[in-house]
Enzyme design. Structure first.
Site, PDB file in Angstrom:
ATOM      1  N   CYS A 155      45.358  41.865  35.784  1.00 38.39           N
ATOM      2  CA  CYS A 155      44.010  41.816  36.354  1.00 38.39           C
ATOM      3  C   CYS A 155      42.968  42.017  35.241  1.00 38.39           C
ATOM      4  CB  CYS A 155      43.875  42.830  37.478  1.00 38.39           C
ATOM      5  SG  CYS A 155      42.559  42.395  38.623  1.00 38.39           S
ATOM      6  N   HIS A 176      48.122  41.486  40.709  1.00 33.36           N
ATOM      7  CA  HIS A 176      48.865  42.688  40.286  1.00 33.36           C
ATOM      8  C   HIS A 176      50.354  42.527  40.599  1.00 33.36           C
ATOM      9  CE1 HIS A 176      45.448  45.358  39.369  1.00 33.36           C
ATOM     10  NE2 HIS A 176      44.812  44.639  40.266  1.00 33.36           N
ATOM     11  N   GLU A 221      52.768  44.160  39.604  1.00 29.63           N
ATOM     12  CA  GLU A 221      53.480  45.449  39.698  1.00 29.63           C
ATOM     13  C   GLU A 221      53.722  45.897  41.135  1.00 29.63           C
ATOM     14  OE1 GLU A 221      50.422  44.963  38.510  1.00 29.63           O
ATOM     15  OE2 GLU A 221      49.059  46.633  38.925  1.00 29.63           O
TER      16      GLU A 221
HETATM   17  N1  GLN Z   1      37.230  45.062  37.256  1.00 36.23           N
HETATM   18  C1  GLN Z   1      37.865  43.801  37.347  1.00 36.23           C
HETATM   19  C2  GLN Z   1      37.415  43.001  38.562  1.00 36.23           C
HETATM   20  O1  GLN Z   1      36.878  43.537  39.487  1.00 36.23           O
HETATM   21  C3  GLN Z   1      39.375  43.949  37.338  1.00 36.23           C
HETATM   22  C4  GLN Z   1      39.909  44.617  38.557  1.00 36.23           C
HETATM   23  C5  GLN Z   1      41.324  45.107  38.382  1.00 36.23           C
HETATM   24  O2  GLN Z   1      41.816  45.242  37.274  1.00 36.23           O
HETATM   25  N2  GLN Z   1      41.974  45.423  39.469  1.00 36.23           N
HETATM   26  O3  GLN Z   1      37.590  41.823  38.602  1.00 36.23           O
END
Ligand code: GLN
Length: 550
Positions: free
Chosen positions: A382, A508, A510
């Site tokens: 992300c 994600h 994970e």
């Molecule tokens: N802050 C970033 C976004 O909102 C990444 C979010 C994250 O890593 N879950 O896109």
């Protein structure tokens, strides 16, 4: 009709109630009993999505897009079921629902009270999860510790349910802690007795007491004493010592007879038990034959729970190769282009996990640059993908004036920018792009090869995205988009073309890793890291000149 198993905690928090709940789910499943799990959290936030990781650890995201307590991650990993938003109920949600009904006029004329209105809402939510999932057994874990003011309404709802259901259809398990007094060399049961008294004061007599200890011996006398004072059967007093790996807990509970006790006492229709695959897996985890070092560069590294699913996903991927993963936690605020080589010296792979806000961002960019230039395996999760894009774009465009608009709204080169669906959204709670979405993979790419599939569904939690206006320039530099939404509009995966493995995902991965089914991207990261580690060992063995002392 499902059976309801309620799990409460006593004496202290952080005794591993969530893992115990998850492990109990596993041993029931190993008897072919269908299981679902629900967490009742006493706080007034509607969900933990708006809480700082320092307060609450990781926010776990379900495939239907709920932002939940990290215990749901343990449940999914242990019982191997995808849970839904119904598995996470906070007191904030309970109040919210009741107040909305009141405003609608549902209780017209009535005075709205904790009992019966909140308790009825809770009971209805607990019962509905049995109906929705069709599970034979629903395990309900109550967050916090018995005696907390906030938890009382949940306990009252449980008390009522215990009266309303048949005696064999509910079970109350109390997880406590037995402190060891070094001066006298004994384990003490008094806090457990007090905690059970407190539970009884709320009208709940526990059926099973799980006694956590720091591996101090729980003698037969200690168990007898707890059984007598707390009025539970002796075989229902189970010692749960601290073990090296959380994955050892199911076998520990099974061997202590908990599975037999629960199934017998609740008259659950169970099949033959078979925990052998799980035991074999844990045995592999406990006896690795090699080791790799993986740096996790994040800003919440002081609190390991903030990256819980990342850590577990690495353990699962390591187990697939009989490899122990040594995680080197690197604080992103301490990293800069001047010291990155020293900070990441000797690591076989780098992960930049998810995150929000500007703090520590340049350290993550430096880590991505180091990974790209030194050909170190990299997985960006992300935010970890977004910094990888920023870093490559700075190199591709030949300027540092490149950023995500999250960190610099005025940047001349917004290579990461707000998702169009996010424009104009001001409310913070539950408004990100959340949950599972389909991602199409490019055949022959690193990601495509790792998955061995054309299409996957992965879980998201973000507001910002890859800005397609830069796609061509970045692709000609060597950063290619190899996964995208089915209509092609959203970039979901990026990778560096000429690199052993440098992959970033807007989702994600994970959250989908399971002990016996490691996530393909984590698995590939570990595979490439292992060959790199083996290569550098060989180099050390043959290539190191022997320096003669003079
Ligand atoms: N802050 C970033 C976004 O909102 C990444 C979010 C994250 O890593 N879950 O896109």
């Amino acid at each position: 009709m499902p059976k309801y198993i309620f799990v409460t905690g006593g004496v202290v928090s952080s005794v591993g109630k969530g893992i115990t709940t998850a492990a109990l789910g596993r041993i029931l499943k190993s008897r072919h009993v269908s299981v679902s799990v629900q967490k009742l959290d006493p706080y007034l936030n509607v969900d933990p999505g708006t809480m700082s990781p320092y307060q609450h650890g990781e926010v776990f995201v379900t495939s239907d897009g709920a932002e939940t307590d990290l215990d749901l991650g343990h449940y999914e990993r242990f019982i191997d079921e995808d849970l839904t938003k119904a598995s996470s109920l906070t007191m904030g949600q309970v109040y919210n629902a009741v107040i909305q009904k009141e405003r609608r006029g549902d209780f017209l004329g009535g005075t709205i009270q904790a009992v019966p209105h909140l308790t009825s809402e809770i009971k209805q939510r607990v019962r509905s999860i049995g109906r929705i999932t069709g599970a034979q057994a629903v395990i309900i874990e109550v967050g916090g510790t018995v005696g907390d003011i906030e938890g009382q309404v949940f306990l009252e709802a449980i008390r009522q349910m215990r009266r309303e259901e048949a005696p064999e259809d509910t079970l109350a398990i109390h997880v406590t802690y037995l402190p060891y007094i070094r001066a006298t060399g004994e384990i003490k049961t008094k806090p457990t007795q007090h905690s059970v008294q407190e539970l009884r004061r709320m009208g709940i007599q526990p059926d099973v007491i799980l006694c956590r200890t720091d591996d101090d011996p729980v003698t037969a006398e200690t168990r007898d004493k707890i059984a007598l004072f707390c009025d539970v059967e002796r075989r229902a007093v189970v010692a749960v010592p601290t073990v090296r790996s959380i994955y050892e807990v199911p076998a520990l509970l099974e061997d202590a007879g908990l599975g037999d006790y629960v199934v017998g006492r609740m008259q659950i229709q169970a099949g033959g038990r078979d925990l052998s695959d799980w035991r074999r897996l844990v045995d592999r985890m406990m006896h690795p034959t090699s080791r790799v070092k993986v740096a996790v560069v994040g800003k919440y590294v002081e609190l390991r729970d903030a990256y819980l699913s990342v850590k577990e996903a690495l353990i699962h991927a390591g187990a697939a190769f009989d490899t122990e993963i040594e995680i080197v936690w690197v604080h992103s605020e301490s990293v800069d282009t001047g010291n990155v080589a020293a900070q990441l010296h000797g690591v076989d792979a780098i992960i930049v996990p998810g995150g929000f806000g500007e703090r520590g961002i340049e350290g993550k960019v430096a880590a991505a640059q180091h990974a790209r230039e030194k050909q170190i395996p990299y997985l960006g999760l992300c935010l970890g993908m977004q910094v990888m894009v920023v870093e490559s774009a700075r190199a591709a465009l030949g300027t540092d004036a490149v950023n995500s608009t999250e960190f610099d709204p005025e940047t001349p080169n917004p290579v990461i920018s707000l998702l169009s669906e996010q424009q104009g959204i001001d409310e913070k709670g539950g408004t990100m792009r959340l949950g599972a979405y389909v991602c199409r993979l490019t055949p022959g790419s690193k990601a495509g090869e790792a998955y061995g599939l054309d299409e996957v569904r992965e879980r998201h939690r973000h507001r910002y995205e890859f800005n397609n206006a830069y796609r061509e320039r970045l692709e000609s530099f060597g950063l290619v988009a190899t996964g995208s939404s089915p209509d092609g509009s959203l970039v979901e995966i990026c990778e560096i073309r000429d690199h052993p493995f440098m992959v970033g995902t807007q989702f994600h991965p994970e959250f989908r890793s399971r002990p016996d089914r490691p996530h393909p991207l984590f698995k590939e990261l570990v595979r490439v890291a292992r060959s790199r580690a083996a290569g550098s060992e060989r180099q050390e063995a043959v290539g190191q000149p022997v320096v003669a002392s003079n």
